[in-house]
Design a protein around this motif. Sequence first.
Motif, mmCIF file in Angstrom:
data_model
loop_
_atom_site.group_PDB
_atom_site.id
_atom_site.type_symbol
_atom_site.label_atom_id
_atom_site.label_comp_id
_atom_site.label_asym_id
_atom_site.label_seq_id
_atom_site.Cartn_x
_atom_site.Cartn_y
_atom_site.Cartn_z
ATOM 1 N N THR A 228 -9.882 5.575 -0.450
ATOM 2 C CA THR A 228 -9.453 6.576 0.538
ATOM 3 C C THR A 228 -8.861 7.809 -0.133
ATOM 4 N N LYS A 229 -8.453 7.662 -1.406
ATOM 5 C CA LYS A 229 -7.882 8.757 -2.201
ATOM 6 C C LYS A 229 -6.485 9.182 -1.755
ATOM 7 N N VAL A 230 -5.969 8.569 -0.688
ATOM 8 C CA VAL A 230 -4.627 8.926 -0.223
ATOM 9 C C VAL A 230 -3.690 7.725 -0.231
ATOM 10 N N MET A 231 -4.228 6.545 -0.562
ATOM 11 C CA MET A 231 -3.417 5.334 -0.615
ATOM 12 C C MET A 231 -3.760 4.542 -1.869
ATOM 13 N N ILE A 232 -2.776 3.830 -2.390
ATOM 14 C CA ILE A 232 -2.956 2.998 -3.571
ATOM 15 C C ILE A 232 -2.466 1.596 -3.236
ATOM 16 N N MET B 260 4.098 -2.127 8.860
ATOM 17 C CA MET B 260 4.258 -0.719 8.518
ATOM 18 C C MET B 260 5.615 -0.421 7.897
ATOM 19 N N ALA B 261 6.649 -1.125 8.328
ATOM 20 C CA ALA B 261 7.993 -0.834 7.843
ATOM 21 C C ALA B 261 8.123 -1.043 6.339
ATOM 22 N N VAL B 262 7.337 -1.967 5.796
ATOM 23 C CA VAL B 262 7.419 -2.250 4.351
ATOM 24 C C VAL B 262 6.113 -1.901 3.634
ATOM 25 N N LYS B 263 5.221 -1.183 4.329
ATOM 26 C CA LYS B 263 3.958 -0.725 3.743
ATOM 27 C C LYS B 263 3.127 -1.896 3.227
ATOM 28 N N ARG B 264 3.020 -2.919 4.043
ATOM 29 C CA ARG B 264 2.261 -4.106 3.664
ATOM 30 C C ARG B 264 1.066 -4.310 4.601
ATOM 31 N N ILE C 163 0.845 -1.196 0.000
ATOM 32 C CA ILE C 163 0.000 0.000 0.000
ATOM 33 C C ILE C 163 0.880 1.245 0.000
ATOM 34 N N ASP C 164 0.960 1.912 -1.156
ATOM 35 C CA ASP C 164 1.657 3.192 -1.231
ATOM 36 C C ASP C 164 0.851 4.232 -0.466
ATOM 37 N N SER D 158 0.173 6.222 11.519
ATOM 38 C CA SER D 158 -0.969 5.629 12.202
ATOM 39 C C SER D 158 -2.298 6.164 11.680
ATOM 40 N N ALA D 159 -2.317 7.414 11.234
ATOM 41 C CA ALA D 159 -3.556 7.971 10.691
ATOM 42 C C ALA D 159 -3.962 7.250 9.408
ATOM 43 N N ARG D 160 -2.968 7.000 8.544
ATOM 44 C CA ARG D 160 -3.248 6.269 7.310
ATOM 45 C C ARG D 160 -3.646 4.822 7.625
ATOM 46 N N ARG D 161 -3.006 4.247 8.626
ATOM 47 C CA ARG D 161 -3.361 2.875 9.002
ATOM 48 C C ARG D 161 -4.809 2.803 9.477
#
Length: 276
Positions: free
Chosen positions: A197-201, A172-176, A143-144, A149-152
């Motif tokens: 969410t428009k902020v993550m891909i 979180m360390a590898v955005k997975r 997840i780019d 924590s807010a994005r999570r």
Amino acid sequence: MSAELDALTVVNQLRDLAADPLNRRAIVEDQGCLPGLILFLDHPNPQVVYSALLAVRYLAECRANREKMKGELGMMLSLQNVMQKSTSPGETKLLASEIYEILQLAGKEEAEQAEAAAASCQRKAQFFLGSNNKRAKTVVLHIDGLDDSARRSLCEAALLKIRGVISFTFQMAVKRCVVRIRSDLTAEALGTAINSTKVMIAQQVVRTEGGEELILPFQEGSEALVEENTDIPDYLPEEESPSEEQDKAVTRVGSITDGMGWLNTAANFLTRSFYW
């Protein structure tokens, strides 16, 4: 602070600590934590029950824990009660059923270990070990934008709206994000929810036959039909304020030292509040 809020906080922390493989043996060996989680399975708040199931599911991933967990007083009976209770949400029943199946096999694993060793070399590692359950499967997402924590929290909210999501954990360390879903749910549905969410891909992580990892984008412009969840409790909030130490307890290698202090606090709470 109310007693129920205390219970929510404790079970949420135990769930997060259990998500770290380094903490799982210590939690099961602790005299108060595992019996406390079993008591949480009979809690009147469905949020507490679901989070307790997630914690137990993490603990059952450690093969060395399973025999003790199966023999712990009330464990199997409590799982059966959750599965049979008419008021339990569907996803809660499915998660309890999966844990029950894993623990039921605990006594047979050693006898089958030699035979399974050869086959295990060919199997790819999966986040959840209950892959024999044909009703569920595991999807790994990259997840780019999963930066804090807010994005999570946004990602959690998006996933929990999808009917068929059983459980998930973040790296979180590898955005997975590793998601356990029903077999009839598609990975595209997860991508659609996160992209909304428009902020993550989101992209799907797969492995080739040679064991190489590939990151595949979901088809641009396509939106899978997402069936929204209506019968599952809200995911418990992450208690991260005011410091970052709790996040480290879940994701940082070597977190067992940080987590043990909180395990002691949790055990004391369970003894004080639930044993009578």
